[in-house]
Design a protein around this motif. Structure first.
Motif, mmCIF file in Angstrom:
data_model
loop_
_atom_site.group_PDB
_atom_site.id
_atom_site.type_symbol
_atom_site.label_atom_id
_atom_site.label_comp_id
_atom_site.label_asym_id
_atom_site.label_seq_id
_atom_site.Cartn_x
_atom_site.Cartn_y
_atom_site.Cartn_z
ATOM 1 N N THR A 3 0.830 -1.203 0.000
ATOM 2 C CA THR A 3 0.000 0.000 0.000
ATOM 3 C C THR A 3 0.867 1.257 0.000
ATOM 4 O O THR A 3 0.590 2.207 -0.733
ATOM 5 N N ALA A 4 1.925 1.246 0.780
ATOM 6 C CA ALA A 4 2.827 2.405 0.832
ATOM 7 C C ALA A 4 3.484 2.644 -0.524
ATOM 8 O O ALA A 4 3.570 3.787 -0.990
ATOM 9 N N ALA A 5 3.927 1.579 -1.185
ATOM 10 C CA ALA A 5 4.554 1.726 -2.503
ATOM 11 C C ALA A 5 3.549 2.229 -3.533
ATOM 12 O O ALA A 5 3.876 3.069 -4.375
ATOM 13 N N SER A 6 2.335 1.750 -3.448
ATOM 14 C CA SER A 6 1.288 2.185 -4.367
ATOM 15 C C SER A 6 0.975 3.671 -4.183
ATOM 16 O O SER A 6 0.894 4.429 -5.159
ATOM 17 N N ARG A 7 0.825 4.081 -2.948
ATOM 18 C CA ARG A 7 0.529 5.493 -2.673
ATOM 19 C C ARG A 7 1.694 6.395 -3.041
ATOM 20 O O ARG A 7 1.500 7.486 -3.573
ATOM 21 N N GLN A 13 1.897 9.510 -5.749
ATOM 22 C CA GLN A 13 2.434 10.838 -5.422
ATOM 23 C C GLN A 13 3.498 11.262 -6.430
ATOM 24 O O GLN A 13 3.475 12.381 -6.936
ATOM 25 N N LEU A 14 4.428 10.363 -6.719
ATOM 26 C CA LEU A 14 5.513 10.682 -7.649
ATOM 27 C C LEU A 14 4.984 11.023 -9.033
ATOM 28 O O LEU A 14 5.440 11.972 -9.671
ATOM 29 N N SER A 15 4.011 10.247 -9.505
ATOM 30 C CA SER A 15 3.486 10.502 -10.847
ATOM 31 C C SER A 15 2.678 11.790 -10.905
ATOM 32 O O SER A 15 2.741 12.516 -11.893
ATOM 33 N N MET A 16 1.948 12.105 -9.854
ATOM 34 C CA MET A 16 1.161 13.341 -9.841
ATOM 35 C C MET A 16 2.056 14.576 -9.754
ATOM 36 O O MET A 16 1.740 15.619 -10.324
ATOM 37 N N LEU A 17 3.176 14.446 -9.056
ATOM 38 C CA LEU A 17 4.115 15.566 -8.921
ATOM 39 C C LEU A 17 5.055 15.675 -10.119
ATOM 40 O O LEU A 17 5.808 16.638 -10.228
ATOM 41 N N LYS A 18 5.001 14.645 -10.997
ATOM 42 C CA LYS A 18 5.915 14.586 -12.147
ATOM 43 C C LYS A 18 7.366 14.764 -11.689
ATOM 44 O O LYS A 18 8.124 15.562 -12.214
ATOM 45 N N GLU A 75 12.336 10.233 -14.476
ATOM 46 C CA GLU A 75 13.110 10.181 -15.727
ATOM 47 C C GLU A 75 14.442 9.471 -15.512
ATOM 48 O O GLU A 75 14.879 8.695 -16.359
ATOM 49 N N ASP A 76 15.087 9.731 -14.374
ATOM 50 C CA ASP A 76 16.366 9.094 -14.061
ATOM 51 C C ASP A 76 16.215 7.594 -13.831
ATOM 52 O O ASP A 76 17.188 6.854 -13.849
ATOM 53 N N ASN A 77 14.987 7.164 -13.577
ATOM 54 C CA ASN A 77 14.689 5.753 -13.303
ATOM 55 C C ASN A 77 13.999 5.110 -14.504
ATOM 56 O O ASN A 77 13.225 4.172 -14.338
ATOM 57 N N SER A 137 9.077 1.004 -9.163
ATOM 58 C CA SER A 137 10.379 0.597 -8.626
ATOM 59 C C SER A 137 11.062 1.746 -7.900
ATOM 60 O O SER A 137 11.739 1.543 -6.894
ATOM 61 N N LEU A 138 10.854 2.976 -8.381
ATOM 62 C CA LEU A 138 11.397 4.146 -7.686
ATOM 63 C C LEU A 138 10.759 4.288 -6.308
ATOM 64 O O LEU A 138 11.448 4.481 -5.306
ATOM 65 N N ALA A 139 9.449 4.162 -6.252
ATOM 66 C CA ALA A 139 8.738 4.269 -4.977
ATOM 67 C C ALA A 139 9.184 3.175 -4.013
ATOM 68 O O ALA A 139 9.434 3.435 -2.827
ATOM 69 N N ALA A 140 9.317 1.949 -4.514
ATOM 70 C CA ALA A 140 9.749 0.840 -3.661
ATOM 71 C C ALA A 140 11.159 1.077 -3.134
ATOM 72 O O ALA A 140 11.431 0.847 -1.956
#
Length: 64
Positions: free
Chosen positions: A20-24, A28-33, A38-40, A46-49
């Motif tokens: 759940t934490a990785a999903s949330r 967040q990362l995608s909404m904030l762009k 890009e570096d990942n 995988s970045l969130a994890a």
């Protein structure tokens, strides 16, 4: 960076919470762009994890 599979295998706490934490965090990362996406190579999950397993980002789930 690929998904941190070794960290996932060694994780011995609540799998639902970390999922759940990785999903949330991915949301967040995608909404904030976030430029780190890009570096990942555009791999948001995988970045969130990685951020969660490396304790770069803390999380807590509130009981409803």
């Amino acid at each position: 960076m690929i998904f941190p599979l070794k960290d996932l295998i060694e994780y011995d706490e609540n799998m639902y919470e970390i999922t759940t934490a990785a999903s949330r965090r991915s949301f967040q990362l995608s909404m904030l762009k976030d430029p780190e996406i890009e570096d990942n190579d555009g791999k948001v999950v995988s970045l969130a994890a990685r951020q969660i397993f490396s304790k770069e980002v803390d999380f807590r789930l509130d009981a409803q």
